[in-house]
Write a protein that holds these residues in place. Structure first.
Motif, PDB file in Angstrom:
ATOM      1  N   PHE A 327       0.847  -1.204   0.000  1.00  0.00           N
ATOM      2  CA  PHE A 327       0.000   0.000   0.000  1.00  0.00           C
ATOM      3  C   PHE A 327       0.876   1.245   0.000  1.00  0.00           C
ATOM      4  N   GLU A 328       0.492   2.243  -0.808  1.00  0.00           N
ATOM      5  CA  GLU A 328       1.375   3.392  -1.022  1.00  0.00           C
ATOM      6  C   GLU A 328       1.368   4.405   0.129  1.00  0.00           C
ATOM      7  N   ASN A 329       0.409   4.272   1.048  1.00  0.00           N
ATOM      8  CA  ASN A 329       0.329   5.300   2.086  1.00  0.00           C
ATOM      9  C   ASN A 329       0.271   4.680   3.476  1.00  0.00           C
ATOM     10  N   ARG A 330       1.001   3.566   3.639  1.00  0.00           N
ATOM     11  CA  ARG A 330       0.822   2.876   4.918  1.00  0.00           C
ATOM     12  C   ARG A 330       1.898   3.230   5.939  1.00  0.00           C
ATOM     13  N   PHE A 331       2.251   4.526   5.997  1.00  0.00           N
ATOM     14  CA  PHE A 331       3.218   4.971   6.999  1.00  0.00           C
ATOM     15  C   PHE A 331       2.629   6.078   7.879  1.00  0.00           C
ATOM     16  N   ILE A 332       1.305   6.149   7.951  1.00  0.00           N
ATOM     17  CA  ILE A 332       0.697   7.272   8.695  1.00  0.00           C
ATOM     18  C   ILE A 332       1.061   7.218  10.178  1.00  0.00           C
ATOM     19  N   HIS A 333       1.293   5.991  10.661  1.00  0.00           N
ATOM     20  CA  HIS A 333       1.667   5.842  12.072  1.00  0.00           C
ATOM     21  C   HIS A 333       3.019   6.475  12.377  1.00  0.00           C
ATOM     22  N   VAL A 334       3.839   6.706  11.334  1.00  0.00           N
ATOM     23  CA  VAL A 334       5.186   7.262  11.569  1.00  0.00           C
ATOM     24  C   VAL A 334       5.091   8.614  12.288  1.00  0.00           C
ATOM     25  N   LEU A 335       4.174   9.452  11.823  1.00  0.00           N
ATOM     26  CA  LEU A 335       4.062  10.786  12.429  1.00  0.00           C
ATOM     27  C   LEU A 335       3.707  10.690  13.913  1.00  0.00           C
ATOM     28  N   GLU A 336       2.865   9.725  14.244  1.00  0.00           N
ATOM     29  CA  GLU A 336       2.469   9.560  15.651  1.00  0.00           C
ATOM     30  C   GLU A 336       3.635   8.990  16.463  1.00  0.00           C
ATOM     31  N   LEU A 337       4.354   8.021  15.852  1.00  0.00           N
ATOM     32  CA  LEU A 337       5.500   7.439  16.576  1.00  0.00           C
ATOM     33  C   LEU A 337       6.589   8.494  16.785  1.00  0.00           C
ATOM     34  N   GLN A 338       6.734   9.403  15.807  1.00  0.00           N
ATOM     35  CA  GLN A 338       7.712  10.490  15.980  1.00  0.00           C
ATOM     36  C   GLN A 338       7.320  11.360  17.172  1.00  0.00           C
ATOM     37  N   ARG A 339       6.001  11.540  17.365  1.00  0.00           N
ATOM     38  CA  ARG A 339       5.555  12.349  18.501  1.00  0.00           C
ATOM     39  C   ARG A 339       5.911  11.659  19.827  1.00  0.00           C
ATOM     40  N   MET A 340       6.137  10.359  19.746  1.00  0.00           N
ATOM     41  CA  MET A 340       6.548   9.621  20.953  1.00  0.00           C
ATOM     42  C   MET A 340       8.069   9.514  21.032  1.00  0.00           C
ATOM     43  N   GLY A 341       8.755  10.238  20.159  1.00  0.00           N
ATOM     44  CA  GLY A 341      10.223  10.302  20.228  1.00  0.00           C
ATOM     45  C   GLY A 341      10.944   9.398  19.251  1.00  0.00           C
ATOM     46  N   ALA A 342      10.210   8.578  18.471  1.00  0.00           N
ATOM     47  CA  ALA A 342      10.891   7.636  17.568  1.00  0.00           C
ATOM     48  C   ALA A 342      11.679   8.403  16.514  1.00  0.00           C
ATOM     49  N   ASP A 343      12.819   7.810  16.119  1.00  0.00           N
ATOM     50  CA  ASP A 343      13.684   8.440  15.116  1.00  0.00           C
ATOM     51  C   ASP A 343      13.451   7.722  13.779  1.00  0.00           C
ATOM     52  N   ILE A 344      12.520   8.240  12.990  1.00  0.00           N
ATOM     53  CA  ILE A 344      12.136   7.586  11.731  1.00  0.00           C
ATOM     54  C   ILE A 344      12.117   8.611  10.609  1.00  0.00           C
ATOM     55  N   GLN A 345      12.791   8.275   9.511  1.00  0.00           N
ATOM     56  CA  GLN A 345      12.760   9.139   8.318  1.00  0.00           C
ATOM     57  C   GLN A 345      12.086   8.353   7.199  1.00  0.00           C
ATOM     58  N   VAL A 346      11.140   8.989   6.538  1.00  0.00           N
ATOM     59  CA  VAL A 346      10.469   8.295   5.435  1.00  0.00           C
ATOM     60  C   VAL A 346      10.938   8.861   4.115  1.00  0.00           C
ATOM     61  N   SER A 347      11.261   7.956   3.182  1.00  0.00           N
ATOM     62  CA  SER A 347      11.608   8.394   1.834  1.00  0.00           C
ATOM     63  C   SER A 347      10.879   7.448   0.875  1.00  0.00           C
ATOM     64  N   GLY A 348       9.872   7.966   0.214  1.00  0.00           N
ATOM     65  CA  GLY A 348       9.063   7.128  -0.672  1.00  0.00           C
ATOM     66  C   GLY A 348       8.419   6.002   0.111  1.00  0.00           C
ATOM     67  N   ASN A 349       8.647   4.770  -0.348  1.00  0.00           N
ATOM     68  CA  ASN A 349       8.029   3.646   0.377  1.00  0.00           C
ATOM     69  C   ASN A 349       9.000   2.969   1.352  1.00  0.00           C
ATOM     70  N   HIS A 350      10.060   3.717   1.729  1.00  0.00           N
ATOM     71  CA  HIS A 350      11.010   3.183   2.714  1.00  0.00           C
ATOM     72  C   HIS A 350      10.964   4.035   3.983  1.00  0.00           C
ATOM     73  N   ALA A 351      11.050   3.367   5.117  1.00  0.00           N
ATOM     74  CA  ALA A 351      11.176   4.097   6.388  1.00  0.00           C
ATOM     75  C   ALA A 351      12.489   3.664   7.025  1.00  0.00           C
ATOM     76  N   MET A 352      13.321   4.660   7.361  1.00  0.00           N
ATOM     77  CA  MET A 352      14.591   4.366   8.028  1.00  0.00           C
ATOM     78  C   MET A 352      14.364   4.567   9.532  1.00  0.00           C
ATOM     79  N   VAL A 353      14.477   3.490  10.279  1.00  0.00           N
ATOM     80  CA  VAL A 353      14.167   3.560  11.705  1.00  0.00           C
ATOM     81  C   VAL A 353      15.452   3.385  12.498  1.00  0.00           C
ATOM     82  N   LYS A 354      15.825   4.423  13.239  1.00  0.00           N
ATOM     83  CA  LYS A 354      17.034   4.347  14.066  1.00  0.00           C
ATOM     84  C   LYS A 354      16.580   4.113  15.504  1.00  0.00           C
ATOM     85  N   GLY A 355      16.967   2.970  16.031  1.00  0.00           N
ATOM     86  CA  GLY A 355      16.487   2.617  17.371  1.00  0.00           C
ATOM     87  C   GLY A 355      16.939   3.608  18.428  1.00  0.00           C
ATOM     88  N   ILE A 356      16.066   3.899  19.388  1.00  0.00           N
ATOM     89  CA  ILE A 356      16.426   4.770  20.511  1.00  0.00           C
ATOM     90  C   ILE A 356      16.218   3.995  21.813  1.00  0.00           C
TER      91      ILE A 356
END
Ligand code: EPU
Length: 420
Positions: A327-356
């Protein structure tokens, strides 16, 4: 509207039973439209989406009665061939009545589902397939209208495997004249479960679970009793909960064979997993190792587990690349996880998640079913309190989620949104 409050920090331990699979129950309940008579389904989960299909079948003239985890459906008086907008907009899977209505009543009028939070999700392959079987399809006033005196078997090639598309075409083809071959069909366990039910009803379906499904049309089908298979995504969600909170959870009534990709990835993260027939035990350990994930059609890693895995990766010990290919838009949770401090960068259909080290509790908003589950998981390991709003998404697909998590020791409660 309700919200869920989770106070994080507790390891979850204990045993829970997996419910019946929503995505198996929906097509199987829809398949009851194919024959007039009394059906009985057991192990049916008590979910909003099941209530929606109940309403849908009732508007068509079926009598639907739930007793505990059994659902009885009497389809003798099914006459109405319309699935109204009000129900289809609540649940896209309502489109699953298209194939069976067309096969039995020779006509179906189904509202077009419209947009969806996780992607465009068109139904063009359902419609192209039905028209190859001889249906006359028109689109008018937001509705798809399909008609055919009797469908005729043909060969259908799906551009990409589609789960509900494969199910719809299988249900349309069972009463067709001649043989239908579905190529590049979806292989999910839910497809096999539907095929097994159709064969019990008297259909002739072979190859389900492989990319080529052959359906020899028969003249009539009979009602049956069927049991819904375990929900592999619910099981997977609780498996991630154990890995994330460093607890030990035994998940019973599961089907480990349906979870091979998830078990394999979780093991790579360092979780200890033992499998015994229908029970899976997961013990989480720190550090959590970062792994890359790419969602794929079954038997690949399921898109319905992507958001939950992202939470695990957000507290892992390195960098994880999560690629969403379904699915082309299945990263909506990223914005919410970022609000919880997660270190995630989205580029196209890839999410780079740096563990904290730790997520931090925050008010967050659920956007779709699996994203909502991921936010509950995030709340379980976050410092402080996480308030998840719009939890109706969760109620569509997770049976008794707070009770199950509470039984495992989580500090979780449902509160009316206004007073929280
Ligand atoms: N697609 C098209 N045209 C079509 C049909 C699908 O382009 O006519 C595309 C979709 O947009 C998507 C891909 O094909 O990019 C695969 O979609 P698919 O049709 O397989 O999805 P679905 O049948 O609508 C089911 C599940 C989803 C699950 C997906 C993928 C049910 C009721 N729903 O949806 O479950 O994510 O398969 O595995 O079985 C959930 O339970 O939370 C959920 C969203």
């Amino acid at each position: 509207m309700d919200a869920i409050l989770v106070k994080g920090g507790r390891a979850l331990n204990g045993e829970i039973r997996v419910s019946g699979a929503k995505n198996a129950a929906l097509p199987m309940l829809a398949a009851s439209l194919l024959a007039g008579g009394k059906f009985k389904f057991s192990n049916v989960p008590d979910l909003k989406d099941i209530e929606t299909i109940r309403q849908l079948l009732s508007t068509m003239g079926a009598e639907v009665d739930r007793q505990g985890d059994s659902v009885h459906i009497d389809t003798r008086n099914v006459e109405n061939f319309e699935a109204p907008y009000d129900l289809v907009r609540k649940m896209r899977a309502s489109v699953l009545v298209l194939g069976p209505l067309l096969a039995r009543l020779k006509r179906a009028r189904v509202s077009l589902p419209g947009g969806c939070a996780i992607g465009a999700r068109p139904i063009n392959m359902h419609l192209e397939g039905l028209s190859r079987l001889g249906a006359r399809i028109t689109l008018e006033h937001g509705y798809v209208e399909a008609q055919a005196d009797r469908l005729t078997g043909d060969e259908i090639f799906f551009d990409v495997p589609t789960v509900t598309g494969t199910e719809n075409l299988m249900m349309a083809a069972v009463l067709a004249n001649g043989t239908t071959v579905l190529r590049n069909a979806a292989r999910e366990p839910e497809i096999l479960a539907l095929a097994e039910m159709l064969n019990l009803m008297g259909a002739d379906v072979s190859g389900a679970g492989s990319p080529v499904i052959t359906i020899r049309g028969v003249d009539r089908l009979a009602p049956v009793s069927a049991r819904i298979i375990p929900d592999r995504i619910e099981a997977g969600t609780y498996m991630v909960a154990a890995a994330l909170t460093c607890g030990t959870i035994r998940i019973t009534d599961a089907e480990p064979d349906h979870l091979k990709a998830v078990i394999s990835k979780l093991r790579e993260t360092g979780a200890k997993i033992t499998v015994k027939q229908d029970a899976i035990t997961v013990t989480g350990k720190r550090p959590i190792h970062s792994v890359d994930i790419k969602t794929l059609p079954y038997p690949g890693f399921p898109t319905d587990m992507q958001a939950q895995f992202m939470v695990l990766m957000s507290v892992a010990n390195g960098l994880s690349v999560i690629s969403e290919t379904i699915f082309e838009n299945r990263f909506i949770h990223v914005l919410e996880l970022q609000r919880m401090g997660a270190d995630i960068q989205v580029s196209g259909n890839h999410a780079m998640v740096k563990g904290i080290e730790k997520l931090s509790g925050a008010p967050v908003m659920a956007s779709d079913l699996r994203a909502s589950a991921s936010l509950v998981l995030a709340g379980l390991v976050a410092e402080g309190t996480t308030q998840i709003s719009r939890v109706y998404h969760l109620d569509r697909g997770y049976e008794s989620i707070e009770e199950k998590f509470r039984k495992l020791g989580a500090n979780i409660e449902r509160v009316p949104e206004s007073s929280s």
